[in-house]
Scaffold this active site. Structure first.
Site: not given
Length: 447
Positions: A47, A117, A187, A190-191
């Protein structure tokens, strides 16, 4: 040679990062696969950063053609790319990636999501057939370093994730977390992190909506309820908080959807949208509606706290040491062929002499003696070759065996960085860094 092109929250504007994140899947990888001189590539997209790690053949003029190729694949101009991307070269790449993987280069220093990540970026590169042995070693070493920092320092316990920071910023608008109605969009990892952070604050009423239709599996695993597309307006109307972290490449929550929800009878007095998507999941125009606030990544970045200096300094020392060791180990590979060639040369001489006296050496005494002699003669030159390589003098060793024994080993050519590719990333601290009136020394860890 290693090369990293990095657009991140320090070098690039939010709109540019958003544009890069919205790239077509596989298009960049296909362009890199066909680029002359590119042996492998790993794309790390989060992000707050978009980075391309490259293993390039320095014997070919790779750099001049690379930026236009990448710009075309990302659908941006070359000028935009050059203005927003730092270029990290060769021996600087390991220290930079190790710092990234450890959370030292994140908006929130010490955040823990980035290490996962980095691992997934390597896995995706493998699946695409784009990884190389050098990139494998680089990314695996980065993961090892970040694990060492997590277990050996207080950096990640001190650092707050983007999710938790966003909830802290939202606290002034949520009167009672235990009664708050929350809609979670997405989902992925991060969710899951968002849900955990919400539950830690006492939230119990969470519904999950997935643009890709994966909500049922997520809801069953996490113990929340599913929101179907047809019911989304109703839930948005009643929601106190909406957290979006979908990987969709288009807006998920548009203006008309929220407008309809706000006009419904009995809607919530106010609704806060936390948009953690990259690119945006929520249309920015939504924030102009009465009773609606939008907190996006650009706003969260402004409020990111200063790093915990003590833990960060210790972590940077670990990163610097690990990077130095990685670079030195890589340097050893530059003389490995020379060591092997010299060993082959000496053992061939010993073998020839063994065969010459074989009929006079029934007991194999001469053969054993010659083998020991060859190993003894080779030991010191092999050790010295590695020492020279680590000191950046590997070519001297290769020159010496060529001069003394006539052994020629193919070497990697070096390619100067052309002016069009030049960029200077934020400097990384070295093991000893001047701080104020004194020097910060890295602590020595003993086992």
């Amino acid at each position: 040679m290693l090369l990293c092109l990095s657009a991140n929250h320090r070098t690039a504007s939010f709109p540019v990062l958003e544009k890069l994140a919205a790239r077509e899947d596989g298009e960049l990888e296909s362009a890199l696969r066909g680029a002359p001189g590119v042996d492998g590539a790993i794309v790390l997209a989060t992000c707050n950063r978009f980075e391309i790690y490259l293993d390039i053949d320095t014997a070919q003029p790779v750099a001049p053609e690379l930026m236009p190729t990448i710009a075309s694949a990302l659908d941006v101009s070359v000028e935009t790319l050059r203005a927003n991307m730092a270029v990290i070269h060769d021996t600087q790449v390991p220290e930079y990636l190790f710092a990234v993987s450890s959370g030292l280069e994140s908006v929130v220093v010490g955040e823990g999501e980035i290490s996962g990540q980095v691992r997934r970026a390597l896995e995706e590169s493998r699946a695409a057939g784009m990884s190389t042995s050098q990139l494998e070693r680089l990314f695996q070493s980065a993961s090892t370093t970040s694990r060492g920092i997590k277990s050996g320092t207080k950096l990640q316990s001190a650092g707050r994730s983007l999710v938790r920071l966003s909830l802290e910023l939202a606290a002034s608008q949520i009167a009672d977390w235990s009664t708050a109605q929350v809609v979670l969009v997405g989902t992925g990892s991060y969710a899951a992190a968002s849900l955990k952070a919400l539950q830690d604050r006492g939230v119990t009423r969470v519904g999950v909506y997935s643009p890709s239709g994966r909500a049922h599996k997520f809801a069953e695993r996490e113990g929340v309820f599913v929101i179907e597309r047809r019911n989304l307006p109703e839930h948005l109307s009643n929601a106190d908080l909406v957290v979006t972290c979908s990987t969709a490449d288009t807006v998920v929550i548009d203006y008309d959807l929220v407008l309809g929800a706000r006009l419904a009878p009995g809607c919530a007095e106010s609704t806060l949208f936390i948009d953690l998507g990259m690119p945006r999941n929520v249309d920015p125009a939504v924030g102009r509606l009465n009773g609606v606030s939008v907190l996006d990544l650009e706003t969260i970045r402004i409020h990111a706290p200063l790093e915990e200096l003590g833990a960060a300094d210790e972590a940077r020392c670990i990163v610097s040491r690990a990077a130095s060791e990685f670079v030195e180990q890589q340097a050893e590979t530059s003389v490995a062929e020379g060591i092997a060639a010299l060993r082959s040369h000496i053992t061939d001489i010993a073998r020839a002499e063994t065969e010459r006296v074989a009929n006079k050496d029934d007991a194999g005494v001469a053969e054993a003696a010659l083998r020991r002699l060859a190993n003894t003669l080779l030991h010191s030159p092999s050790v010295r070759a590695k020492e020279l390589a680590r000191a950046g003098r590997g070519d001297e060793y290769l020159d010496a065996i060529e001069l003394l024994f006539g052994i020629t080993v193919e070497r990697s050519a070096s390619e100067p960085t052309p002016p069009a590719m030049q960029a200077v990333p934020a400097p990384l601290p070295s093991i000893t860094e001047v701080e104020g009136d004194g020097a910060l020394e890295c602590p020595v860890h003993t086992s």
